[in-house]
Motif scaffolding. Sequence first.
Motif, PDB file in Angstrom:
ATOM      1  N   ILE A 162       0.867  -1.171   0.000  1.00 32.59           N
ATOM      2  CA  ILE A 162       0.000   0.000   0.000  1.00 32.59           C
ATOM      3  C   ILE A 162       0.905   1.224   0.000  1.00 32.59           C
ATOM      4  O   ILE A 162       1.636   1.462   0.966  1.00 32.59           O
ATOM      5  N   ASN A 163       0.890   2.001  -1.069  1.00 31.50           N
ATOM      6  CA  ASN A 163       1.755   3.172  -1.127  1.00 31.50           C
ATOM      7  C   ASN A 163       1.238   4.162  -2.160  1.00 31.50           C
ATOM      8  O   ASN A 163       0.134   4.019  -2.673  1.00 31.50           O
ATOM      9  N   ILE A 164       2.068   5.173  -2.471  1.00 32.24           N
ATOM     10  CA  ILE A 164       1.748   6.133  -3.510  1.00 32.24           C
ATOM     11  C   ILE A 164       2.662   5.876  -4.709  1.00 32.24           C
ATOM     12  O   ILE A 164       3.560   5.035  -4.636  1.00 32.24           O
ATOM     13  N   ASP A 165       2.450   6.614  -5.792  1.00 29.01           N
ATOM     14  CA  ASP A 165       3.339   6.540  -6.948  1.00 29.01           C
ATOM     15  C   ASP A 165       4.529   7.453  -6.667  1.00 29.01           C
ATOM     16  O   ASP A 165       4.500   8.652  -6.985  1.00 29.01           O
ATOM     17  N   ASN A 166       5.556   6.905  -6.044  1.00 32.85           N
ATOM     18  CA  ASN A 166       6.699   7.706  -5.624  1.00 32.85           C
ATOM     19  C   ASN A 166       7.480   8.267  -6.804  1.00 32.85           C
ATOM     20  O   ASN A 166       8.041   9.366  -6.723  1.00 32.85           O
ATOM     21  N   PHE A 167       7.532   7.522  -7.893  1.00 34.81           N
ATOM     22  CA  PHE A 167       8.208   8.004  -9.099  1.00 34.81           C
ATOM     23  C   PHE A 167       7.542   9.280  -9.604  1.00 34.81           C
ATOM     24  O   PHE A 167       8.201  10.298  -9.836  1.00 34.81           O
ATOM     25  N   HIS A 168       6.225   9.239  -9.746  1.00 36.22           N
ATOM     26  CA  HIS A 168       5.492  10.392 -10.258  1.00 36.22           C
ATOM     27  C   HIS A 168       5.597  11.578  -9.306  1.00 36.22           C
ATOM     28  O   HIS A 168       5.758  12.730  -9.755  1.00 36.22           O
ATOM     29  N   ALA A 169       5.491  11.328  -7.990  1.00 34.27           N
ATOM     30  CA  ALA A 169       5.562  12.414  -7.010  1.00 34.27           C
ATOM     31  C   ALA A 169       6.902  13.125  -7.085  1.00 34.27           C
ATOM     32  O   ALA A 169       6.971  14.366  -7.062  1.00 34.27           O
ATOM     33  N   SER A 170       7.976  12.363  -7.182  1.00 32.16           N
ATOM     34  CA  SER A 170       9.311  12.953  -7.274  1.00 32.16           C
ATOM     35  C   SER A 170       9.506  13.658  -8.606  1.00 32.16           C
ATOM     36  O   SER A 170      10.130  14.732  -8.681  1.00 32.16           O
ATOM     37  N   PHE A 171       8.961  13.076  -9.663  1.00 28.22           N
ATOM     38  CA  PHE A 171       9.065  13.670 -11.004  1.00 28.22           C
ATOM     39  C   PHE A 171       8.405  15.050 -11.020  1.00 28.22           C
ATOM     40  O   PHE A 171       8.999  16.029 -11.488  1.00 28.22           O
ATOM     41  N   MET A 172       7.179  15.145 -10.497  1.00 28.51           N
ATOM     42  CA  MET A 172       6.490  16.432 -10.578  1.00 28.51           C
ATOM     43  C   MET A 172       7.099  17.471  -9.641  1.00 28.51           C
ATOM     44  O   MET A 172       7.074  18.664  -9.926  1.00 28.51           O
ATOM     45  N   THR A 173       7.716  17.030  -8.541  1.00 26.23           N
ATOM     46  CA  THR A 173       8.396  17.965  -7.657  1.00 26.23           C
ATOM     47  C   THR A 173       9.646  18.533  -8.329  1.00 26.23           C
ATOM     48  O   THR A 173       9.906  19.742  -8.297  1.00 26.23           O
ATOM     49  N   THR A 174      10.410  17.647  -8.952  1.00 32.73           N
ATOM     50  CA  THR A 174      11.612  18.091  -9.673  1.00 32.73           C
ATOM     51  C   THR A 174      11.234  19.013 -10.827  1.00 32.73           C
ATOM     52  O   THR A 174      11.871  20.053 -11.056  1.00 32.73           O
ATOM     53  N   SER A 189      18.828  11.527  -1.237  1.00 31.59           N
ATOM     54  CA  SER A 189      18.162  10.240  -1.428  1.00 31.59           C
ATOM     55  C   SER A 189      18.319   9.346  -0.206  1.00 31.59           C
ATOM     56  O   SER A 189      19.309   9.443   0.522  1.00 31.59           O
ATOM     57  N   GLY A 190      17.328   8.458  -0.010  1.00 29.93           N
ATOM     58  CA  GLY A 190      17.467   7.428   1.008  1.00 29.93           C
ATOM     59  C   GLY A 190      18.225   6.241   0.449  1.00 29.93           C
ATOM     60  O   GLY A 190      18.647   6.228  -0.710  1.00 29.93           O
ATOM     61  N   SER A 191      18.390   5.222   1.278  1.00 32.92           N
ATOM     62  CA  SER A 191      19.118   4.018   0.874  1.00 32.92           C
ATOM     63  C   SER A 191      18.532   3.416  -0.401  1.00 32.92           C
ATOM     64  O   SER A 191      17.321   3.203  -0.505  1.00 32.92           O
ATOM     65  N   TYR A 197      12.938   4.598  -2.191  1.00 34.40           N
ATOM     66  CA  TYR A 197      13.918   5.640  -2.488  1.00 34.40           C
ATOM     67  C   TYR A 197      14.494   5.494  -3.892  1.00 34.40           C
ATOM     68  O   TYR A 197      14.901   6.494  -4.500  1.00 34.40           O
ATOM     69  N   ARG A 198      14.506   4.280  -4.412  1.00 32.13           N
ATOM     70  CA  ARG A 198      14.890   4.117  -5.818  1.00 32.13           C
ATOM     71  C   ARG A 198      13.876   4.801  -6.724  1.00 32.13           C
ATOM     72  O   ARG A 198      14.240   5.469  -7.698  1.00 32.13           O
ATOM     73  N   ASN A 202      14.610   7.866  -9.201  1.00 31.56           N
ATOM     74  CA  ASN A 202      14.350   7.693 -10.625  1.00 31.56           C
ATOM     75  C   ASN A 202      13.399   8.767 -11.158  1.00 31.56           C
ATOM     76  O   ASN A 202      13.514   9.198 -12.312  1.00 31.56           O
ATOM     77  N   GLY A 203      12.456   9.194 -10.329  1.00 29.37           N
ATOM     78  CA  GLY A 203      11.561  10.276 -10.733  1.00 29.37           C
ATOM     79  C   GLY A 203      12.322  11.571 -10.932  1.00 29.37           C
ATOM     80  O   GLY A 203      12.072  12.326 -11.893  1.00 29.37           O
ATOM     81  N   TYR A 204      13.245  11.835 -10.034  1.00 30.20           N
ATOM     82  CA  TYR A 204      14.128  13.012 -10.129  1.00 30.20           C
ATOM     83  C   TYR A 204      14.958  12.953 -11.413  1.00 30.20           C
ATOM     84  O   TYR A 204      15.024  13.936 -12.179  1.00 30.20           O
ATOM     85  N   LEU A 205      15.564  11.800 -11.690  1.00 29.68           N
ATOM     86  CA  LEU A 205      16.407  11.649 -12.877  1.00 29.68           C
ATOM     87  C   LEU A 205      15.586  11.791 -14.160  1.00 29.68           C
ATOM     88  O   LEU A 205      16.041  12.399 -15.137  1.00 29.68           O
ATOM     89  N   ALA A 206      14.377  11.232 -14.164  1.00 34.43           N
ATOM     90  CA  ALA A 206      13.531  11.282 -15.355  1.00 34.43           C
ATOM     91  C   ALA A 206      13.124  12.716 -15.687  1.00 34.43           C
ATOM     92  O   ALA A 206      13.052  13.097 -16.872  1.00 34.43           O
ATOM     93  N   ALA A 207      12.862  13.518 -14.663  1.00 30.44           N
ATOM     94  CA  ALA A 207      12.486  14.917 -14.899  1.00 30.44           C
ATOM     95  C   ALA A 207      13.655  15.696 -15.493  1.00 30.44           C
ATOM     96  O   ALA A 207      13.472  16.512 -16.405  1.00 30.44           O
ATOM     97  N   LEU A 208      14.866  15.439 -14.978  1.00 29.01           N
ATOM     98  CA  LEU A 208      16.047  16.103 -15.540  1.00 29.01           C
ATOM     99  C   LEU A 208      16.213  15.726 -17.008  1.00 29.01           C
ATOM    100  O   LEU A 208      16.479  16.583 -17.866  1.00 29.01           O
ATOM    101  N   LYS A 209      16.054  14.430 -17.297  1.00 24.70           N
ATOM    102  CA  LYS A 209      16.231  13.951 -18.667  1.00 24.70           C
ATOM    103  C   LYS A 209      15.197  14.572 -19.598  1.00 24.70           C
ATOM    104  O   LYS A 209      15.522  14.989 -20.725  1.00 24.70           O
ATOM    105  N   LYS A 210      13.947  14.649 -19.150  1.00 24.35           N
ATOM    106  CA  LYS A 210      12.887  15.219 -19.978  1.00 24.35           C
ATOM    107  C   LYS A 210      13.219  16.652 -20.386  1.00 24.35           C
ATOM    108  O   LYS A 210      12.915  17.081 -21.507  1.00 24.35           O
TER     109      LYS A 210
END
Length: 339
Positions: A162-174, A189-191, A197-198, A202-210
Amino acid sequence: MKKEKATIHDISKSLGIDSSTVSRALNDSPRVSKTTKDAVIQKAKELGYQKNSLASNLRTNKTHTIAVVLPRISRHFFSTVIAGIEETAYEAGYNVIICQTLDILDREKKIMSTLISNRVDGVIISISMETTNYEHLEAYRNLNNPIIFFDRPCDLENCTNINIDNFHASFMTTEHLIFEGCKHIAHFSGSQNIELYRQRKNGYLAALKKHNIKVNDHYIFESNLSEEDGINSAKKLLKLGTVDGLISANDTAAIAAMQYFKSQGIKVPEDISVAGFNNDPISAVIDPSLTTINQPAFDIGKRASSLLLELIESKSTNTDTPSTVLNSELIIRNSSKKS
């Protein structure tokens, strides 16, 4: 002289009825009339009778107790999850045991061993940052006990997360920081042992790449994201000299970094825009207020508890229960607004 505890036999003797009838009355059996039930309950109160839950548990092989295992009770996110879990469990007649690992694998293993010994009916867990294998969790599941994972996803076969879409959340913040004009964005980043944390990295990296922003490995700082870690990472970040934005995988490290920046004469957001993750209460009242991701912690707790209780009642161990991804929200505050 110590008074002996009243027993079913004492109630039976006082009312002149057999002990099996007393037992059925106390368990609200339909085989016993309301008049007899009322008489038994009244006499039990008079004698100070307390039901022997242990004996009942041994007969039914159920304790009506679930456990919540998490890194730190003091974190607002986790305490809010607990509130959601307890509300649902209480309504269903279950007790809740709360255990904290302090993000230490050995503590997590010992806790799971204790929960096996105490025969809790099910476990809701957010694994420690040190957890890289799941043998101690498998040992619990192998006894036909269900486990629900929350916040930090687990890749055990047939497990329920049970969680959120952490990739998307990090992507939109970045991406928000990029839209504010940041071109050199660091990430706390966490461990990377933890899928959570991966995904955020990855969301952070994807936003930079975009947005065609070159990834600089020196801008990524991995830690346990404590207050001390936030300060230490902020010191290293300032030595780079070029950073104009910071995304932290939690609010604790982000706020610690902001306080250190302030002590060094670095202005937020004019010099460095900062965003966190979790929407801790302090994030709204610090100066400047912190841009962050709000997670539906209470709903995560309720959902996890509801699913676990369904598994317990159906005597299942997760084989067909789907994972759940809940929505999160980017809360934009003063720490990231350059314009």
